[in-house]
Structure formats: C-alpha cells, structure tokens
Enzyme design. Structure first.
Site, mmCIF file in Angstrom:
data_model
loop_
_atom_site.group_PDB
_atom_site.id
_atom_site.type_symbol
_atom_site.label_atom_id
_atom_site.label_comp_id
_atom_site.label_asym_id
_atom_site.label_seq_id
_atom_site.Cartn_x
_atom_site.Cartn_y
_atom_site.Cartn_z
ATOM 1 C CB ALA A 43 23.224 -18.329 20.032
ATOM 2 N NE ARG A 45 17.021 -15.691 13.511
ATOM 3 C CZ ARG A 45 16.733 -14.808 14.474
ATOM 4 N NH1 ARG A 45 17.521 -13.762 14.652
ATOM 5 N NH2 ARG A 45 15.676 -14.954 15.254
ATOM 6 C CE LYS A 105 8.946 -4.244 22.545
ATOM 7 N NZ LYS A 105 10.295 -3.691 22.418
ATOM 8 C CB VAL A 132 8.370 -2.135 30.436
ATOM 9 C CG1 VAL A 132 7.398 -0.967 30.431
ATOM 10 C CG2 VAL A 132 7.635 -3.454 30.323
ATOM 11 N N GLY A 134 12.787 0.684 28.168
ATOM 12 C CA GLY A 134 14.223 0.704 27.877
ATOM 13 C C GLY A 134 15.061 0.823 29.134
ATOM 14 C CG ASP A 201 6.206 -1.576 21.397
ATOM 15 O OD1 ASP A 201 7.031 -2.509 21.471
ATOM 16 O OD2 ASP A 201 6.337 -0.498 22.020
ATOM 17 C CE LYS A 205 7.897 -1.228 24.813
ATOM 18 N NZ LYS A 205 8.165 -0.009 24.002
#
Lengths: 434, 434
Positions: A43, A45, A105, A132, A134, A201, A205
C-alpha cells in the site's frame, strides 16, 4: 519450507529497503534460512511517486485497508509512521489474524498497552526491532539474549540527529544552528527536526526499552524529557575543561522508588564508553544482574540498517509461523504489570551549573550562600578572568543533590541582581560502564 | 506451560552459575517467560568436592553416561570442557534424542562438522552462545539479528586474558611477565594460560564465529594463529608514539581469494573503537552488507556472565520445545558448504617492524636497500638517539605489502651483520569501524 505472504504498508526509505533485501536475497533466505517470503500487496499513498525500487504495479494499491484484510496475507509490515492511521491499520491487521511487524516507535510508545493486549488476545505477534536503534538487535537482546537477567540500569544514545549535532559541536566547536544545518544537509536530520531535538524521539524509544527491559507497562508522560536545544558550544567547552563530554542520554535505572526514567543532555566522563559513541551512531549500555555490562553499538537509522531489523523480525515470524501458541502471549506481549516511574523531582544527581554573574566584590559569597542555604555542596568551581562590572561565566559542579533542591536553589540564584540571565543546569552521570 | 528437564554435565564455575540462576529465578521464568526448567540429574567427577551451590545429593551422580541417556532428560547441558569425553557425551546425547547446550569452544572448533551434522540428522538443536564472548549474545545476533546480512568482515577481541595483559602493559608500562602474574592473581588467567597466550583460545572462538557468520564449514588448522607472548612493552611504547594500540584480534574478512582468517597481535589506531576495549572485556565488531558496523561489548568470561548465556540457550530451546521441525536442521545446523580460507602468505597488510641495529654509518642505507629490493615501501621510520657502536632500536612502518614479501625481506634483514637479534613483525589494521 515455510512460505509467508507479506502485506507491506509504505514504500518509503525503509519500505524500499525491505523490498530490495527480500527480493535480492530471496534465494539465500530460501536455501540457507529455510524461509520463503513473497509480497502479497503493497500500500502506498501516491501511485505515481518515483520509487527507489522497481515494484510490479500489480502489487501496488492505495487502499491500505485491503492489505490488512487480505485473507492471503500472513504478516502486515507497517512502515507508514504516524500514530492515527497506523493505529487503525495495525489493530485491524491483528483483528484479521495477521502478525504485525512495525518500525513505528511513536505508535508503540503511545498505544503500546492497547496494541500488545490485543495481540495477546488474538495470539498474534507484534515485532518491532526496527523501532529502537535501527539495525541494532537491541530488542532481541533484551528479550532473548539477556532473558536470564533483570536489568538494573540502561543508558542509551538513541537519537542519531542529536548525537551527530553534539559530536559536531564537540569536535569542531560549531554552534548549535550550524551543526543542525549540517545534519540536515547530510540527511541525518529531518526538515522538521522537532521530535529529535526536544528529546521526544528518544523518549518514545526509551518507553519501548523500559516496557521490555523492565517488563511492565509504562506511560510515555511519566518519562521526564529534555532535549539538546539549550546546549551551547560554551557548555561543551566548559564540560571539556572538567573532563566531560555532553551526550543526549535515555536513562532507566531501577531504584527503591521505582524506575528512574529520563531523557536528558548529560555530562559523561570522557573515558566513559558512551562518551566515545560519535556521529550518527547509536549505542545501548545495559547492566544485567548476572551478565554485568553489555553494550550494543551500530547504525541507529538509515534505509538499509532499519530494513535489516524489519527483515529479521519477518524471518523470526516466518520460522515460527503456525507454531506460536502461548509463547506469543507470554513472551511477546508485554507484562500486564504497571511499572512505577520515579518522579524527576526526587532523583539524586550531580549537577553542572553555568551562571553569568556581574563581577563585583562579594558576588561569589552571595552565590555560595544561596547554595549552602539549600544544602547544596560544591565539588568544583571555575570563574573566567575578571572583567570589572561585566557579566562573566561562573561554572559550578555540585555533589549529589536531589532535583527539587537544585531547582529551588536555581530559582533563588536567578533572582539575585548579580546574576544575569537564566542559570544553565545539566545533570552529570559518573557510573554505568567502565 | 513448557516443562523441560535438564541433564547437567559439570558443576564447576559455570555449572554452579547455571544452577543458581535457574533455581533462584524459577518463579520469574515460570510466570514471565512461560518456561519451567528442572534439573533431572547433575554429573560431577568428585561427589565430595566443595561446591559454590547447595544441590540435593539425590540429583548428583558421577556416571555422566546415565545423564545423557536418561529418558526423562530433554536437554543436556555440557560444561565439563575438554574435547575427548565431551565429544562422546555430546554425540551420545544427540543420538539419545536430547537437545544440547554447550559452552565448549574447543569441542565445537575441532569437532563442529561431526556434531552439527549429527544434530541435523537427529533434528536436534546444539546451542552454544556461551562458547564465544561469555555473556555477549553474539551467536544469536549473527544467526537471528543479522539474518538479513552477509558479513563482509569481523574483528573481535575474544580472549579476556590477553586483553587484560595488553591493557596493563599499555596503561601501566608493566612488562609481560608481571602483567601475566597480575592476571593470574585477579583470576583472569588460568594457572596454565598457554591456550590464552598463544592465541588458540581465540582461534577456537573465531572458528565458531566464521562457521555461522560466513555460513560454512571451516578447519581450525586453516586459521592462522599468533599469540601475544612475543609482544614487549617496548613495542607497545613505540606503537603508541605512532598513534596505535596493540590488541590481540581475531579477524575474518571476505576476500576474492576466500576468507582471510587470523588471530594476531595487531596495531590499531587509538581512535578505533576496538582500541578502547580494555581489561578483561570482550568485543565483536561485525560489518554486514545491509546494517553496516555493529559492535557487541561485554564480559567475555566469569561464572555468571557465561551462565547467563547458557540459560538463554536453555530458554530458547524450552520455548520452541517439541516445535522444531526443519528449522532445527536448516538454521541451527551449520551450512554444509566448505569455506575457502585464504592462506596467510597471500594476505595484504601494513606492517610494524622493530629491528635492533648496530649504529654505524651506512646502516640505514643497507636496510632500506633490502626492503626496496623486496618492493617494500616505507611509510614511517623512527630511530632512537645514536650510541656509537651499540645496538639501537629502529622502527619501520610499511605501506601495504603481502605477507610472503615481508617474510622474505625480514629473513634477509636478520642475516645482515648490522642487525642484532630477530626483527619484530606486527601487522597493522586501519579499517573496520569508525
């Protein structure tokens, strides 16, 4: 061989990375890992948008609901970000009997309770290694590698943007604005870096790490959160003179009063292992009651590192597919116990204070009087050369004192006529790691 | 809930740690992990020996064979060490339909092919997290966390004894003998430290990391192995002057000629992340084609850290117990492909050379003539102040050159009348990690 059909939501940076790894390495996964993945639907946009990867248009749809409800889909991989639509799609996927892999996250930090309880009810897995650190397998390490341990503390550098900026300011003396500009040019910072710079951010995490590291529910609002915007190159230079580096740390410590959980700029001794994690790298330092210190270090962001973590989750699910049973409930859903988070005002720490004082006789006496009256004792103090009448920086390092006392004292200091501007306050961490 | 019965072989340092974790944390494992472990039998050599843990004497036996053949045992945990008896017991356990958990690196390095093929035939698991890096979940990370990656290189500090000794020599200028004595007092070195100091212990661990990191069989003898015995505090001091630290590294790199695999003392730039892993700590730095650099750091030895890894293996088996199928064959047994290991003589590296030369006019000319005639070009050179007629150290750093050439050149140098003693040769690694 286990064949598994993937419904992918989102074909941006990470989504493209996942698609390219699973298609380019299809043989390797089939032959060496015994897992055969194929994409059922993807899917997006905007159909016509230019992509990093060539995807058969037959796979592409703009109707994400059709993906999470597709009966042929085994695992839904949510990579659209945001919390509103993502929440609807993830919960719908679970209700439709799909396992879920997500890198989101914010979603897990804000809606974790609801999502993990629904997953437990549906006996489905929600995997989120990529949310968390990467590409760093920190979630797997917490839940499986360190299963014999109870964590006593966790210190993490988990916002690459902030760490890149602080590193630039430290190594090149760049000021905050220029360092941010550089980070944006290099692609380490978004055009709107607010959530990175204000610490949210990292707090997202940390909420996830606490939920699984300390095994219980945690409210995002309970985590004290401070970003790096107010750190000046001056602070970094003064910290350096005292033998410290400034890092944005996500911290969780077990204390008698509950979990001490915060995101904050922190002074770390230069020889602390986290003080030497630089640039856009992430690192998580955990202390387990049996294993002692464990550090994981690597790329906290980027298309391929993050996709590497998403793919490891997909493979984990594929390997156990149709053989989940209560394992999914017990070890994959979080504990239902609510963790007690200690209020910031009761934490005990050492502090770095930077004041600008008008240099007149008796000024230091006044200042130390205020500190003394709040039972704050000073371990180090530095004043720059005196220019009569003008404001000069005064740096004070305190011994251990609680947050409430320091805040009262700083309010009093800021009201002194000889103090110009607001006092800078940064916490110091000495321990954790050798 | 999955109930799993353990047959434990050996109740020494690690065995006692495993027993105490599983008994002290029984509730936690049952309630939060959904795994219920109990000990069926524990084999020891000497009944009357004093133990760290209180074990019901009804569990203790001196007949290890009865443990691996006990029909009620699900998992055999081998912690007796050595290769002869351990091999018989582990293979007998697999043939009797048990899963196996072992911390025995020598066994897996020497008999890995046989053991993993037998496990594949019997569809049983052999888990061995504790065999490399003590409590660091490096095996799980290689096999699961980084499953989306092919490794391009691996650099590891995996012998705590050597790293402790080199750290002492570096930070305190201690000579090798005193550093070893200190390591033995501190319990970081065995009374017979041969396998640690000659690099064999690290080579055993590297063989295991290569088998699973590069997915193929590897012969222990194919791994070039050099220990730290011949490193002098003089070498460490000179290396320091050129901006390097000396570490014992286990190295594996993918090259066109095969895997370049070696254990060797290595000069690392001071700012290299592995140059800052000190004391008895271990660290493994891996580079994956998708994730980039990943570093794992922690306690490489000790009763509880190692037991922590053994327990994580037991829990992994318990969680999947009776639901293994071909997963056990495909992803737990090693690949049947034999890896091509590149011969040491064809590797390309930079070298540190230390000669003692009688200081006469024209000596340097002679030496550089020899190097030139072997096509070896010099990047740095340092000679200490001249004392006429006496031997003075001459340090030479070369550009990239292959091993065969350097050995020929060093033989020629050692035959020069102006050179006294043997030339010291240490390889330099510049890359791997930032």
């Amino acid at each position: 061989m286990k064949k598994i059909r993937i419904g992918l939501l989102g074909l941006g940076e990470i989504g493209s990375g996942v698609y390219s790894i699973l298609t380019q390495k299809k043989d390797y996964f089939a032959k060496e890992i015994g897992v055969d993945c194929e994409f059922a639907k993807i899917a997006v946009r905007n159909r016509s948008k230019k992509r990093k990867v060539q995807v058969p248009s037959s796979l592409i749809t703009t109707d994400s609901r059709s993906v999470v409800e597709d009966p042929s889909v085994d695992v839904v991989v949510e990579l659209i970000g945001g919390t509103k639509e993502a929440y609807q799609l993830v919960t719908q996927a679970l209700k439709s009997g799909k396992h879920v892999v997500t890198a989101n996250k914010a979603l897990l930090a804000e809606k974790g309770d609801e999502i993990f309880e629904l997953a437990a009810r549906m006996k489905k897995w929600v995997f989120f290694e990529a949310s968390v650190g990467g590409g760093i397998p920190v979630v797997k390490t917490l839940r499986e590698g360190l299963v014999a341990n109870e964590l006593t503390s966790l210190f993490a550098i988990i916002n690459g943007t902030s760490n890149y900026i602080l590193t630039k300011m430290t190594t090149e003396g760049t000021d905050f604005k220029d360092a941010l500009k550089k980070a944006q040019e290099k692609g380490y910072a978004e055009s709107d870096p607010t959530l990175d710079l204000n610490g949210m951010d990292a707090a997202h995490k940390l909420a996830i790490l606490i939920r699984f590291g300390f095994r219980g529910k945690v409210k995002l609002d309970d985590i004290y959160c401070e970003g790096i915007q107010r750190i000046s190159s001056e602070d970094i230079a003064f910290a350096n003179e005292f033998g410290y580096r400034i890092k944005l740390l996500a911290i969780a410590k077990k204390t008698p009063g509950g979990i001490d959980a915060r995101v904050q700029p922190t002074l770390l001794p230069k020889d602390h292992i986290l003080a030497n994690v630089n640039g856009s790298f992430n690192a998580v330092l955990m202390h387990g009651d049996r294993v002692g210190d464990i550090l994981l270090y690597g790329r906290g962001a980027g298309s391929y590192p993050t996709a590497s973590a998403v793919v490891s989750d997909i493979v984990d699910i594929a390997k156990r597919y149709k053989r989940l049973e209560e394992e999914s409930v017990i070890t994959m859903a979080a504990s239902r116990r609510r963790l007690k988070i200690q209020g910031i005002s009761s934490i005990l720490a050492r502090y770095y204070l930077r004041l600008h004082v008008i240099d007149r006789p008796g000024v230091l006496a006044k200042i130390f009087q205020v500190l003394g009256s709040h039972k704050i004792s000073v371990s180090d103090c530095m004043q720059q050369e005196r220019r009569n009448g003008s404001a000069v920086p005064l740096i004070i390092l305190t011994h251990g004192v609680n947050e409430r006392a320091i805040r009262k004292a700083v309010n009093a200091l800021d009201r002194l006529p000889v103090v110009s501007g607001k006092t800078q306050v940064i916490r110091i961490e000495e321990n954790g790691g050798e």
